[in-house]
Write a protein that holds these residues in place. Structure first.
Motif, PDB file in Angstrom:
ATOM      1  N   GLY A 197       0.808  -1.209   0.000  1.00 29.62           N
ATOM      2  CA  GLY A 197       0.000   0.000   0.000  1.00 29.62           C
ATOM      3  C   GLY A 197       0.841   1.259   0.000  1.00 29.62           C
ATOM      4  O   GLY A 197       0.552   2.214  -0.730  1.00 29.62           O
ATOM      5  N   TYR A 250      -0.541  -3.946  -6.314  1.00 31.57           N
ATOM      6  CA  TYR A 250      -1.888  -3.393  -6.301  1.00 31.57           C
ATOM      7  C   TYR A 250      -2.924  -4.487  -6.557  1.00 31.57           C
ATOM      8  O   TYR A 250      -3.947  -4.563  -5.874  1.00 31.57           O
ATOM      9  CB  TYR A 250      -1.992  -2.284  -7.356  1.00 31.57           C
ATOM     10  CG  TYR A 250      -3.356  -1.675  -7.475  1.00 31.57           C
ATOM     11  CD1 TYR A 250      -3.826  -0.793  -6.516  1.00 31.57           C
ATOM     12  CD2 TYR A 250      -4.180  -1.971  -8.561  1.00 31.57           C
ATOM     13  CE1 TYR A 250      -5.078  -0.219  -6.628  1.00 31.57           C
ATOM     14  CE2 TYR A 250      -5.434  -1.403  -8.675  1.00 31.57           C
ATOM     15  CZ  TYR A 250      -5.881  -0.530  -7.711  1.00 31.57           C
ATOM     16  OH  TYR A 250      -7.117   0.018  -7.817  1.00 31.57           O
ATOM     17  N   ILE A 264      -4.578  -4.817  -2.950  1.00 39.82           N
ATOM     18  CA  ILE A 264      -5.557  -3.728  -2.876  1.00 39.82           C
ATOM     19  C   ILE A 264      -6.849  -4.072  -3.606  1.00 39.82           C
ATOM     20  O   ILE A 264      -7.938  -3.713  -3.160  1.00 39.82           O
ATOM     21  CB  ILE A 264      -4.954  -2.412  -3.419  1.00 39.82           C
ATOM     22  CG1 ILE A 264      -3.619  -2.101  -2.739  1.00 39.82           C
ATOM     23  CG2 ILE A 264      -5.931  -1.262  -3.255  1.00 39.82           C
ATOM     24  CD1 ILE A 264      -3.667  -2.020  -1.227  1.00 39.82           C
ATOM     25  N   SER A 301      -4.864   2.961  -1.701  1.00 36.58           N
ATOM     26  CA  SER A 301      -3.862   1.958  -1.331  1.00 36.58           C
ATOM     27  C   SER A 301      -3.220   2.297   0.003  1.00 36.58           C
ATOM     28  O   SER A 301      -2.980   1.412   0.832  1.00 36.58           O
ATOM     29  CB  SER A 301      -2.792   1.857  -2.412  1.00 36.58           C
ATOM     30  OG  SER A 301      -3.342   1.436  -3.624  1.00 36.58           O
TER      31      SER A 301
END
Length: 148
Positions: A69, A99, A103, A121
């Motif tokens: 993140g 990502y 995320i 994030s």
């Protein structure tokens, strides 16, 4: 019971990943709806529940979640300055797998915040940090105290 919760956690991760993949990639062009949010909340809830199991894998997963993140946030912050430089473009390509893995399953929560993917994030790295702290605290509470 331990394996049932792990199977539910893995299943919810895969479901959240598959449901949130297109909105996470196409944000803000593709909107996040309530179904994305429900799947994300289920995954987050199961992740928090699994923190009680004192799993080393969950500790490692949450550490990588925090790091990813922050990396995604930092790279997206400096992305405009990196455009055109080959070395910096290669560094920027690191963010995409991070990502996607960490995320994207949590992207359904962005309906509440409507942030850019870099800012979201960073917010989700805080969530992974909470999961890590809970996992460590459950470990400390269950260990016997030496009294002498």
């Amino acid at each position: 019971m331990n394996y049932k919760l792990l199977i539910l956690l893995i299943g919810s991760y895969l479901l959240a990943f598959s449901i949130n993949l297109m909105p996470a990639i196409k944000h803000p062009d593709l909107n996040v709806d309530i179904f994305n949010t429900i799947v994300t909340i289920i995954f987050m809830f199961l992740l928090l529940m699994y923190a009680k199991k004192r799993s080393r894998i969950l500790k490692l997963f949450s550490i990588f979640g925090v790091i990813s993140g922050v990396i995604v946030f930092v790279i997206t912050t400096f992305e405009h300055a990196m455009f055109g430089n080959v070395i910096l473009d290669a560094i920027a390509s690191i963010q995409y797998p991070l990502y996607l893995i960490f995320i994207t399953p949590l992207f359904g929560g962005n309906i509440l915040f409507d942030l850019s993917y870099g800012s979201y994030s960073l917010l989700m790295s805080l969530f992974y940090g909470i999961v890590f702290v809970l996992t460590v605290n459950f470990n400390k509470k269950d260990q016997p105290v030496n009294s002498g």
